[in-house]
Design a protein around this motif. Structure first.
Motif, PDB file in Angstrom:
ATOM      1  N   ASN A 206      -7.838   0.273  -2.984  1.00 42.00           N
ATOM      2  CA  ASN A 206      -8.255   1.639  -2.680  1.00 42.00           C
ATOM      3  C   ASN A 206      -7.716   2.055  -1.314  1.00 42.00           C
ATOM      4  OD1 ASN A 206      -9.757   3.950  -1.850  1.00 42.00           O
ATOM      5  ND2 ASN A 206     -11.385   3.426  -3.296  1.00 42.00           N
ATOM      6  N   LEU A 207      -6.775   2.963  -1.302  1.00 44.38           N
ATOM      7  CA  LEU A 207      -6.138   3.360  -0.056  1.00 44.38           C
ATOM      8  C   LEU A 207      -7.085   4.101   0.882  1.00 44.38           C
ATOM      9  CD1 LEU A 207      -2.628   4.462  -1.352  1.00 44.38           C
ATOM     10  CD2 LEU A 207      -3.224   2.392  -0.107  1.00 44.38           C
ATOM     11  N   ALA A 208      -8.050   4.840   0.322  1.00 41.68           N
ATOM     12  CA  ALA A 208      -9.013   5.524   1.176  1.00 41.68           C
ATOM     13  C   ALA A 208      -9.855   4.513   1.941  1.00 41.68           C
ATOM     14  CB  ALA A 208      -9.913   6.424   0.332  1.00 41.68           C
ATOM     15  N   VAL A 209     -10.262   3.452   1.267  1.00 37.74           N
ATOM     16  CA  VAL A 209     -11.049   2.396   1.904  1.00 37.74           C
ATOM     17  C   VAL A 209     -10.225   1.699   2.973  1.00 37.74           C
ATOM     18  CG1 VAL A 209     -12.071   0.135   1.470  1.00 37.74           C
ATOM     19  CG2 VAL A 209     -12.613   2.045  -0.051  1.00 37.74           C
ATOM     20  N   VAL A 210      -8.986   1.362   2.647  1.00 36.78           N
ATOM     21  CA  VAL A 210      -8.109   0.677   3.604  1.00 36.78           C
ATOM     22  C   VAL A 210      -7.892   1.535   4.840  1.00 36.78           C
ATOM     23  CG1 VAL A 210      -5.750  -0.143   3.961  1.00 36.78           C
ATOM     24  CG2 VAL A 210      -6.986  -0.772   1.893  1.00 36.78           C
ATOM     25  N   ARG A 211      -7.670   2.818   4.639  1.00 33.71           N
ATOM     26  CA  ARG A 211      -7.460   3.719   5.774  1.00 33.71           C
ATOM     27  C   ARG A 211      -8.685   3.753   6.680  1.00 33.71           C
ATOM     28  NH1 ARG A 211      -5.375   9.342   4.111  1.00 33.71           N
ATOM     29  NH2 ARG A 211      -3.355   8.468   4.676  1.00 33.71           N
ATOM     30  N   TYR A 212      -9.867   3.701   6.098  1.00 30.77           N
ATOM     31  CA  TYR A 212     -11.116   3.831   6.852  1.00 30.77           C
ATOM     32  C   TYR A 212     -11.376   2.643   7.767  1.00 30.77           C
ATOM     33  CZ  TYR A 212     -16.082   4.809   7.693  1.00 30.77           C
ATOM     34  OH  TYR A 212     -17.294   5.066   8.262  1.00 30.77           O
ATOM     35  N   VAL A 213     -11.012   1.446   7.323  1.00 26.13           N
ATOM     36  CA  VAL A 213     -11.400   0.258   8.088  1.00 26.13           C
ATOM     37  C   VAL A 213     -10.254  -0.397   8.855  1.00 26.13           C
ATOM     38  CG1 VAL A 213     -13.297  -0.264   6.501  1.00 26.13           C
ATOM     39  CG2 VAL A 213     -11.064  -1.332   6.132  1.00 26.13           C
ATOM     40  N   SER A 214      -9.009  -0.055   8.563  1.00 23.67           N
ATOM     41  CA  SER A 214      -7.892  -0.899   9.013  1.00 23.67           C
ATOM     42  C   SER A 214      -7.185  -0.365  10.248  1.00 23.67           C
ATOM     43  CB  SER A 214      -6.865  -1.058   7.880  1.00 23.67           C
ATOM     44  OG  SER A 214      -7.466  -1.639   6.756  1.00 23.67           O
ATOM     45  N   ASP A 215      -6.775  -1.300  11.103  1.00 24.08           N
ATOM     46  CA  ASP A 215      -5.879  -0.989  12.212  1.00 24.08           C
ATOM     47  C   ASP A 215      -4.425  -1.083  11.765  1.00 24.08           C
ATOM     48  OD1 ASP A 215      -7.907  -0.898  14.495  1.00 24.08           O
ATOM     49  OD2 ASP A 215      -8.295  -2.883  13.651  1.00 24.08           O
ATOM     50  N   ASP A 216      -4.131  -2.111  10.952  1.00 18.70           N
ATOM     51  CA  ASP A 216      -2.787  -2.328  10.414  1.00 18.70           C
ATOM     52  C   ASP A 216      -2.880  -2.473   8.900  1.00 18.70           C
ATOM     53  OD1 ASP A 216      -1.504  -2.623  13.080  1.00 18.70           O
ATOM     54  OD2 ASP A 216      -2.685  -4.464  13.158  1.00 18.70           O
ATOM     55  N   VAL A 217      -1.752  -2.253   8.233  1.00 16.94           N
ATOM     56  CA  VAL A 217      -1.724  -2.324   6.772  1.00 16.94           C
ATOM     57  C   VAL A 217      -0.454  -3.042   6.327  1.00 16.94           C
ATOM     58  CG1 VAL A 217      -1.468  -0.987   4.628  1.00 16.94           C
ATOM     59  CG2 VAL A 217      -3.114  -0.264   6.347  1.00 16.94           C
ATOM     60  N   SER A 218      -0.617  -3.916   5.314  1.00 17.22           N
ATOM     61  CA  SER A 218       0.531  -4.483   4.593  1.00 17.22           C
ATOM     62  C   SER A 218       0.393  -4.089   3.124  1.00 17.22           C
ATOM     63  CB  SER A 218       0.574  -6.005   4.720  1.00 17.22           C
ATOM     64  OG  SER A 218       0.866  -6.397   6.049  1.00 17.22           O
ATOM     65  N   VAL A 219       1.510  -3.772   2.508  1.00 18.15           N
ATOM     66  CA  VAL A 219       1.531  -3.367   1.102  1.00 18.15           C
ATOM     67  C   VAL A 219       2.251  -4.445   0.301  1.00 18.15           C
ATOM     68  CG1 VAL A 219       2.231  -1.585  -0.541  1.00 18.15           C
ATOM     69  CG2 VAL A 219       1.574  -0.937   1.787  1.00 18.15           C
ATOM     70  N   MET A 220       1.579  -4.955  -0.746  1.00 20.10           N
ATOM     71  CA  MET A 220       2.165  -6.000  -1.582  1.00 20.10           C
ATOM     72  C   MET A 220       2.583  -5.456  -2.937  1.00 20.10           C
ATOM     73  SD  MET A 220       0.148  -9.612  -0.997  1.00 20.10           S
ATOM     74  CE  MET A 220       1.445 -10.502  -1.911  1.00 20.10           C
ATOM     75  N   ARG A 221       3.696  -5.977  -3.410  1.00 20.55           N
ATOM     76  CA  ARG A 221       4.170  -5.672  -4.757  1.00 20.55           C
ATOM     77  C   ARG A 221       4.842  -6.917  -5.321  1.00 20.55           C
ATOM     78  NH1 ARG A 221       8.751  -1.241  -6.762  1.00 20.55           N
ATOM     79  NH2 ARG A 221       8.184  -1.338  -8.985  1.00 20.55           N
ATOM     80  N   ALA A 222       4.400  -7.335  -6.501  1.00 18.89           N
ATOM     81  CA  ALA A 222       4.997  -8.474  -7.199  1.00 18.89           C
ATOM     82  C   ALA A 222       5.116  -9.704  -6.298  1.00 18.89           C
ATOM     83  CB  ALA A 222       6.370  -8.090  -7.754  1.00 18.89           C
ATOM     84  N   GLY A 223       4.068  -9.965  -5.526  1.00 19.70           N
ATOM     85  CA  GLY A 223       4.018 -11.173  -4.715  1.00 19.70           C
ATOM     86  C   GLY A 223       4.671 -11.087  -3.360  1.00 19.70           C
ATOM     87  N   ARG A 224       5.229  -9.934  -3.021  1.00 17.24           N
ATOM     88  CA  ARG A 224       5.904  -9.788  -1.742  1.00 17.24           C
ATOM     89  C   ARG A 224       5.331  -8.629  -0.940  1.00 17.24           C
ATOM     90  NH1 ARG A 224      12.424 -10.727  -2.689  1.00 17.24           N
ATOM     91  NH2 ARG A 224      12.268 -12.841  -3.567  1.00 17.24           N
ATOM     92  N   VAL A 225       5.411  -8.726   0.377  1.00 10.66           N
ATOM     93  CA  VAL A 225       5.051  -7.610   1.242  1.00 10.66           C
ATOM     94  C   VAL A 225       6.257  -6.692   1.356  1.00 10.66           C
ATOM     95  CG1 VAL A 225       4.433  -6.929   3.593  1.00 10.66           C
ATOM     96  CG2 VAL A 225       3.293  -8.878   2.522  1.00 10.66           C
ATOM     97  N   VAL A 226       6.073  -5.439   0.925  1.00 10.49           N
ATOM     98  CA  VAL A 226       7.197  -4.500   0.935  1.00 10.49           C
ATOM     99  C   VAL A 226       7.143  -3.550   2.123  1.00 10.49           C
ATOM    100  CG1 VAL A 226       7.492  -4.615  -1.561  1.00 10.49           C
ATOM    101  CG2 VAL A 226       5.970  -2.874  -0.588  1.00 10.49           C
ATOM    102  N   GLU A 227       5.986  -3.480   2.787  1.00  6.76           N
ATOM    103  CA  GLU A 227       5.874  -2.610   3.956  1.00  6.76           C
ATOM    104  C   GLU A 227       4.672  -3.040   4.782  1.00  6.76           C
ATOM    105  OE1 GLU A 227       6.069   2.119   5.201  1.00  6.76           O
ATOM    106  OE2 GLU A 227       5.993   1.557   3.079  1.00  6.76           O
ATOM    107  N   HIS A 228       4.793  -2.923   6.084  1.00  3.01           N
ATOM    108  CA  HIS A 228       3.663  -3.215   6.956  1.00  3.01           C
ATOM    109  C   HIS A 228       3.816  -2.446   8.252  1.00  3.01           C
ATOM    110  CE1 HIS A 228       5.882  -5.874   9.767  1.00  3.01           C
ATOM    111  NE2 HIS A 228       6.586  -6.184   8.705  1.00  3.01           N
ATOM    112  N   GLY A 229       2.690  -2.231   8.923  1.00  3.34           N
ATOM    113  CA  GLY A 229       2.709  -1.520  10.187  1.00  3.34           C
ATOM    114  C   GLY A 229       1.356  -0.927  10.487  1.00  3.34           C
ATOM    115  N   PRO A 230       1.254  -0.112  11.546  1.00  7.99           N
ATOM    116  CA  PRO A 230      -0.014   0.543  11.865  1.00  7.99           C
ATOM    117  C   PRO A 230      -0.502   1.374  10.676  1.00  7.99           C
ATOM    118  CG  PRO A 230       1.568   0.806  13.653  1.00  7.99           C
ATOM    119  CD  PRO A 230       2.326   0.224  12.510  1.00  7.99           C
ATOM    120  N   ALA A 231      -1.811   1.361  10.447  1.00  9.94           N
ATOM    121  CA  ALA A 231      -2.359   2.009   9.257  1.00  9.94           C
ATOM    122  C   ALA A 231      -2.008   3.482   9.180  1.00  9.94           C
ATOM    123  CB  ALA A 231      -3.878   1.827   9.239  1.00  9.94           C
TER     124      ALA A 231
END
Length: 262
Positions: A206-231
């Motif tokens: 849930n992206l709304a939940v992640v946005r609410y609590v997170s300082d940083d975010v990583s996005v996973m797809r098919a076992g790999r991190v495809v993007e990361h950085g400040p939320a």
């Protein structure tokens, strides 16, 4: 405060031609005293990665560090250090013994500290922990089935805190809860992170939940991190097409509201 770092973590199931890769050479760092959101669709590997971080799944390759200690190692020191990483699971009813009063379930977490305490000290600590997660300590003798889903989730959080962790891994802990109850649990996580200087790895689809609590975010797809950085950057101006697809397909309603007690 400790940094949680995963270096080249790979998790495969099976052998030979039938082997399946659930997590593929993932690098991820959760900065000390921050909340790092890990987001992705079902089957992306995020829960497997969480279990590797706490030692429930042994990586096929790679290492997990808490501070400078490789907690994937076999040494007694590595095992002791690994206890400082605790996990809260998606389904609190499955995580709690239905035949055990919740006060005793929370007390089990105290054993992970390795400290010898008197019964009076344990009872006092359980009372303080239940109160901290907004559960009436007078209900310590009740069984899990007597509580709502949101209350049970807060009890599992209390049990994790009993082990005095430096890192808390929260795996889809609001996905089975109503929106108003989600708000209570999310605000609790935010308060605990700030008050106890916890390092938190927060897994959700849930992206709304992640946005609410997170300082940083990583996005996973098919076992790999495809993007990361400040939320704010990742969720407001994503660079990867998959992140943009997630943002289009999952409604982002803004910050969850606390409407009622759980």
């Amino acid at each position: 405060m400790s940094e949680l770092e995963l270096r080249g973590v790979t998790v495969r199931y099976g052998h030979g031609a039938r082997a399946q890769t659930a997590v593929d050479a993932v690098d991820l760092t959760v900065r000390p005293g921050t909340t790092h959101g890990l987001v992705g669709e079902s089957g992306s590997g995020k829960s497997t990665l969480a279990r590797a971080a706490v030692g429930l799944v042994r990586p096929t390759a790679g290492q997990v560090f808490l501070g400078r200690v490789d907690v994937t190692g076999p040494s007694r020191y590595a095992r002791r250090t690994r206890r400082r990483v605790q996990m809260v699971f998606q389904d609190p009813m499955s995580a709690l013994d239905p035949r055990l009063p919740v006060g005793l379930s929370v007390a089990e977490g105290l054993l992970a500290t390795g400290r010898r305490t008197s019964r009076a000290d344990r009872e006092a600590r359980v009372t303080a922990l239940l109160d901290r997660v907004q559960i009436d300590p007078r209900r310590a003798g009740d069984l899990p089935g007597a509580f709502s889903g949101g209350q049970r989730q807060r009890i599992t959080i209390a049990r994790a805190l009993a082990a005095e962790p430096e890192v808390l891994v929260a795996d889809e802990i609001t996905s089975a809860l109503d929106v108003s109850v989600q708000g209570v649990v999310l605000n609790l996580i935010r308060d605990l992170q700030a008050d106890l200087a916890l390092t938190v790895l927060f897994i959700s689809h849930n992206l709304a939940v992640v946005r609410y609590v997170s300082d940083d975010v990583s996005v996973m797809r098919a076992g790999r991190v495809v993007e990361h950085g400040p939320a704010e950057r990742v969720l407001a101006d994503p660079a990867d097409p998959y992140t943009r697809e997630l943002l289009r397909s999952i409604p982002v309603m803004g910050q969850p509201l606390v409407l009622a007690d759980a």
